[in-house]
Design an enzyme around this catalytic site. Sequence first.
Site, PDB file in Angstrom:
ATOM      1  N   SER A 123       0.970  -1.172  -0.047  1.00 17.13           N
ATOM      2  CA  SER A 123       0.015  -0.065   0.054  1.00 17.13           C
ATOM      3  C   SER A 123       0.647   1.096   0.011  1.00 17.13           C
ATOM      4  O   SER A 123       0.195   2.375  -0.144  1.00 17.13           O
ATOM      5  CB  SER A 123      -0.730  -0.137   1.107  1.00 17.13           C
ATOM      6  OG  SER A 123      -2.089  -1.256   1.397  1.00 17.13           O
ATOM      7  N   HIS A 144      -0.795  -1.852  -6.625  1.00 14.89           N
ATOM      8  CA  HIS A 144      -1.536  -1.549  -5.510  1.00 14.89           C
ATOM      9  C   HIS A 144      -3.181  -1.741  -5.791  1.00 14.89           C
ATOM     10  O   HIS A 144      -3.518  -0.733  -6.331  1.00 14.89           O
ATOM     11  CB  HIS A 144      -1.062  -0.231  -4.860  1.00 14.89           C
ATOM     12  CG  HIS A 144      -2.047   0.024  -3.781  1.00 14.89           C
ATOM     13  ND1 HIS A 144      -2.436   1.390  -3.464  1.00 14.89           N
ATOM     14  CD2 HIS A 144      -2.390  -0.617  -2.782  1.00 14.89           C
ATOM     15  CE1 HIS A 144      -3.124   1.395  -2.361  1.00 14.89           C
ATOM     16  NE2 HIS A 144      -3.049   0.232  -1.832  1.00 14.89           N
ATOM     17  N   GLU A 156      -3.266   1.029  -8.805  1.00 14.48           N
ATOM     18  CA  GLU A 156      -2.044   1.649  -8.944  1.00 14.48           C
ATOM     19  C   GLU A 156      -0.815   0.985  -9.483  1.00 14.48           C
ATOM     20  O   GLU A 156      -0.587   0.149  -8.810  1.00 14.48           O
ATOM     21  CB  GLU A 156      -1.509   2.445  -7.796  1.00 14.48           C
ATOM     22  CG  GLU A 156      -2.906   3.347  -7.219  1.00 14.48           C
ATOM     23  CD  GLU A 156      -2.585   4.139  -6.048  1.00 14.48           C
ATOM     24  OE1 GLU A 156      -2.594   5.543  -6.117  1.00 14.48           O
ATOM     25  OE2 GLU A 156      -2.554   3.486  -5.130  1.00 14.48           O
ATOM     26  N   ASN A 195      -3.357   6.322  -1.445  1.00 13.15           N
ATOM     27  CA  ASN A 195      -3.386   6.613   0.177  1.00 13.15           C
ATOM     28  C   ASN A 195      -2.844   7.884   0.616  1.00 13.15           C
ATOM     29  O   ASN A 195      -3.223   8.217   1.629  1.00 13.15           O
ATOM     30  CB  ASN A 195      -2.371   5.334   0.577  1.00 13.15           C
ATOM     31  CG  ASN A 195      -2.937   4.202   1.093  1.00 13.15           C
ATOM     32  OD1 ASN A 195      -4.231   4.356   1.468  1.00 13.15           O
ATOM     33  ND2 ASN A 195      -2.426   3.146   0.740  1.00 13.15           N
TER      34      ASN A 195
END
Length: 317
Positions: A123, A144, A156, A195
Amino acid sequence: MKLSQIKNIAVVGSGIMGHGIAQTFALGGFEVTLNDISDELLGKAIQRIRSNLHTFVEFGMTTHEAANEALSRIKTQKDLKDAVGKVDAVVEAVPEIMKLKKQIFKQLDEYCPPHTLIASNTSGLSLTEMAAEVRRQKQVVITHWWNPPHIIPVVEIVKGQYTSDQTVDLICQLLAAIGKSPVRILKEVPGFLGNRLQFALFREALACLEEGVASAEDIDMAVKGTFGFRLPTLGPLETSDFGGLDTFLNISKYLFKEIDRSKEPPEILEEKVRQGKLGVKTGEGFYSYSPEKLEEKIRERDRQFLQRLKCLYLKKV
């Protein structure tokens, strides 16, 4: 290697993310080997995949026949060397512990065929550090996925310092072939893109909760019922275009000074963790979750997510 040459995929780690990633590749027509450290964990993963596929059939996202075929394409294997010895691509989905990921990457580099692409589902950890001891530096990449990975459309794609453009292009083609929307991250930065945005909001939500601005329930409702309602259709930059950049500039001038800028997690979050209130995994976090309530919440979450996913598919047609 070309996309047409990728036939076999391995997923290392069958937990929260791994089983959904395996399911997605299997539904996309690939032969999948799912690896974990015990038969018990692998058995639970297959049960979750079977349940997920049933939900997909229920919502018209696939057919009974396609679901059964996908399930038949998934094999389980405890031995890592046997699991990845003949695959064309492998996705590592083990816990977010750098030492563990570096160990897995080193083993994958040793056990996988020379042509195999190696991807991590981290992550936010550094791929360059994770793959520091890997020989095939050009063939490593981050993919990701977002939870639940079998539903959320975006993945991602992050390059390490030595990842080749050819690897990134091929991984993007592979993900597009199974119905995902790859997003290329142009710089390897902590947290990547999603994130960084998510935790900026999380930090402010925690600050508002700790300062008594609103309850947890009302903070979540404010997000879900206002800009959260818009986000599936308009991203934050599109929203500012529609609202007027002059208006957003004026708001930014007074509001940016007031928004939380803490560099350490707040006490309210630290205290929850000290108390062992970790969320759904322990039955309590900011909310309480009985087993029945949790199952109901997951079903409702997936129902709404699948409805949005169907809208995206219809939009593409």
